[in-house]
Scaffold this active site. Sequence first.
Site, mmCIF file in Angstrom:
data_model
loop_
_atom_site.group_PDB
_atom_site.id
_atom_site.type_symbol
_atom_site.label_atom_id
_atom_site.label_comp_id
_atom_site.label_asym_id
_atom_site.label_seq_id
_atom_site.Cartn_x
_atom_site.Cartn_y
_atom_site.Cartn_z
ATOM 1 N N CYS A 2 0.830 -1.200 0.000
ATOM 2 C CA CYS A 2 0.000 0.000 0.000
ATOM 3 C C CYS A 2 0.870 1.258 0.000
ATOM 4 O O CYS A 2 1.867 1.334 0.702
ATOM 5 C CB CYS A 2 -0.962 0.029 1.176
ATOM 6 N N ARG A 27 6.561 -1.524 -3.859
ATOM 7 C CA ARG A 27 6.061 -2.044 -2.592
ATOM 8 C C ARG A 27 5.060 -3.188 -2.788
ATOM 9 O O ARG A 27 4.756 -3.919 -1.854
ATOM 10 C CB ARG A 27 5.385 -0.909 -1.796
ATOM 11 N N TRP A 74 -2.809 -3.044 -1.568
ATOM 12 C CA TRP A 74 -2.554 -4.478 -1.476
ATOM 13 C C TRP A 74 -3.696 -5.048 -0.639
ATOM 14 O O TRP A 74 -3.870 -4.677 0.519
ATOM 15 C CB TRP A 74 -1.200 -4.730 -0.821
ATOM 16 N N ASN A 103 -3.629 3.194 4.637
ATOM 17 C CA ASN A 103 -2.755 2.031 4.785
ATOM 18 C C ASN A 103 -2.969 1.466 6.184
ATOM 19 O O ASN A 103 -3.103 2.228 7.144
ATOM 20 C CB ASN A 103 -1.277 2.412 4.648
ATOM 21 N N GLY A 104 -2.951 0.140 6.315
ATOM 22 C CA GLY A 104 -3.088 -0.461 7.637
ATOM 23 C C GLY A 104 -4.339 -1.300 7.747
ATOM 24 O O GLY A 104 -5.009 -1.605 6.753
ATOM 25 N N GLU A 482 16.337 -19.857 2.357
ATOM 26 C CA GLU A 482 16.206 -18.661 1.525
ATOM 27 C C GLU A 482 16.071 -19.032 0.048
ATOM 28 O O GLU A 482 15.280 -18.434 -0.685
ATOM 29 C CB GLU A 482 17.416 -17.745 1.740
ATOM 30 N N LYS A 486 12.884 -18.074 -2.332
ATOM 31 C CA LYS A 486 12.990 -17.349 -3.598
ATOM 32 C C LYS A 486 12.267 -18.091 -4.720
ATOM 33 O O LYS A 486 11.570 -17.496 -5.529
ATOM 34 C CB LYS A 486 14.457 -17.155 -3.975
ATOM 35 N N GLU A 489 8.459 -17.864 -4.205
ATOM 36 C CA GLU A 489 7.971 -16.489 -4.321
ATOM 37 C C GLU A 489 7.706 -16.089 -5.765
ATOM 38 O O GLU A 489 6.684 -15.462 -6.058
ATOM 39 C CB GLU A 489 9.003 -15.504 -3.735
ATOM 40 N N HIS A 505 14.093 -38.423 8.459
ATOM 41 C CA HIS A 505 13.073 -38.228 9.498
ATOM 42 C C HIS A 505 11.759 -37.722 8.908
ATOM 43 O O HIS A 505 10.964 -37.133 9.629
ATOM 44 C CB HIS A 505 13.597 -37.265 10.571
ATOM 45 N N LYS A 604 6.111 -5.707 -1.218
ATOM 46 C CA LYS A 604 7.514 -5.479 -0.888
ATOM 47 C C LYS A 604 7.695 -5.087 0.568
ATOM 48 O O LYS A 604 8.521 -5.645 1.273
ATOM 49 C CB LYS A 604 8.080 -4.382 -1.801
#
Length: 609
Positions: A2, A27, A74, A103-104, A482, A486, A489, A505, A604
């Site tokens: 946002c 963002r 968003w 925003n929020g 990571e 990636k 995502e 396991h 973002k």
Amino acid sequence: MCGIVGAVAQRNITPILLEGLKRLEYRGYDSCGVALHVDGQLQRSRSTSRVADLEKQVDETGLKGFTGIAHTRWATHGAPASHNAHPHFSPSSDNARIALVHNGIIENHDELRAELTALGYVFQSQTDTEVIAHLVEHMYNGDLFDTVQQAVKRLHGAYAIAVFSREEPHRVVAARQGSPLIVGIGEGENFVASDAMALAGTSNQIIYLEEGDVVDLQLGKVWIVDVNGKSVEREVKTVHAHTGAAELGPYRHYMQKEIFEQPRVIGDTLEGITGIMPELFGDGAYKVFKEIDRVLILACGTSYYAGSTAKYWIESIAKVPVNVEIASEYRYRDSVPDPRTLVVTISQSGETADTLAALKHARSLGMEHTLTICNVATSAMVRECKLAYITRAGVEVGVASTKAFTTQLAALFLLTLTLAQVNGRLTDEEEAAHLKAMRHLPSAITSVLALEPQIIAWAEEFARKENALFLGRGLHYPIALEGALKLKEISYIHAEAYPAGELKHGPLALVTEEMPVVTIAPNDTLIEKLKSNMQEVRARGGQLFVFADVDSRITSGDGVHVIRMPEHYGQLSPILHVVSLQLLAYHSALARGTDVDKPRNLAKSVTVE
């Protein structure tokens, strides 16, 4: 996540608002809109496409004005749809009096919605934002600044809002609580935004609003009151946002550009460091570091994996116990506080809502020694912490973090060496060797980037898969996490990561010839253990894709595909190996035709809980 831009001027502000939205695209968003005061009426345009589409709509309608607000959304409450896009009007009609962006998240929106519905307000959206617009309209007393001060007292949750009224031309009122908001000062004009970058090239005189502030923007004045309604002066800072940093240049995507910027930004982040000294982290750092017995790292997402890597470094080299907590979970459990703890937050934006809340929770428990690793020197995180190390990754546009992550790792390794030195666990010879290795990082990363053609060949095969496993051992386990993040995502391939020793396991049940298994194989003390884990995969028909150090004695063969890293890099090996995983994710996504820079459902900068 946002974005807000607003302006009051004596010129047409439509280009300023739209350019601000373009600068906030990094963002993440799924709809956008703009509203202006036009000839005594409120007019708006909204789109569920990109800002470029909104700009085309605005050009076609000739929407112009001197007072207005704009937003990238968003979705949280309500699907990505035109009727849920901001700005919201109240009343929801052609004769609207209030326009508002937000925003929020408003936690008591259901209660307020029921109350306002009973008063006759008709809701056109599923958003919590429209509740605020109707609340302000209901409470409007002819003075928008006073009205907003009263209205925000009814709101529970996090918000940054900007609002203007049909009745008061040349006036925008904004407020913040738990979500960032800044004011830009101009000559006979003033601006508001959620990010200073939105105003790059328009205003470099910036005020960072504090929690609970409400601001009145008019042509010739900016008036701020605090959470208690008391008039306050906030410092005006000169901020030179990077107007050219987000240019794509010769690259196909921002993510590709940012992967290839890593040699430079690592060099920038380490520039001028000739020795290890606590003052690298701020005045008074030596005293703080001498007073702590342990470290608590708070972070989310990619930054959490940076912290998890640092745990291995700090405990191994500095011999200081480390806890790494997912910020969104930390404050909702009973923990055992220790005032002799160094609380370290890691955030690219410095505005990550969960991490900020976790930091405040840690401080409320009596842990006052705080340090942040952050990429934005003017962010809330930096202002909230006593100490800071500012990485110099520059603007990162791609939603999937790359260069911000590796600069975080570089900063965390510096922190490791500093804690070791303060505790008498770093000899002069060791310090010199570590610094030499760090200075060599840009060159070493450049060598990894040269592996791109081999990685592209792997990516073509990965693009046809729907699942993947990533394996690592020791300090490369967080790097496996990571790498899996990636891939999922940006390519939407389901990927999981495990310590290689955990295969038998449970995860081994997933391994078939259709399951690519990415293995990080540095030539360290665990290499022989890792080779045994790789044999477990091959025995079940799994296909191994191994990033192996040049001297690890792992060779290609049936079901074993090997790319050799240029050199073994010891403790700094994670920084090199993750670059290869970034390239694998990028080219896999490219082969699948996904939106690399703006993956679905993601943002973002996560400024809501």
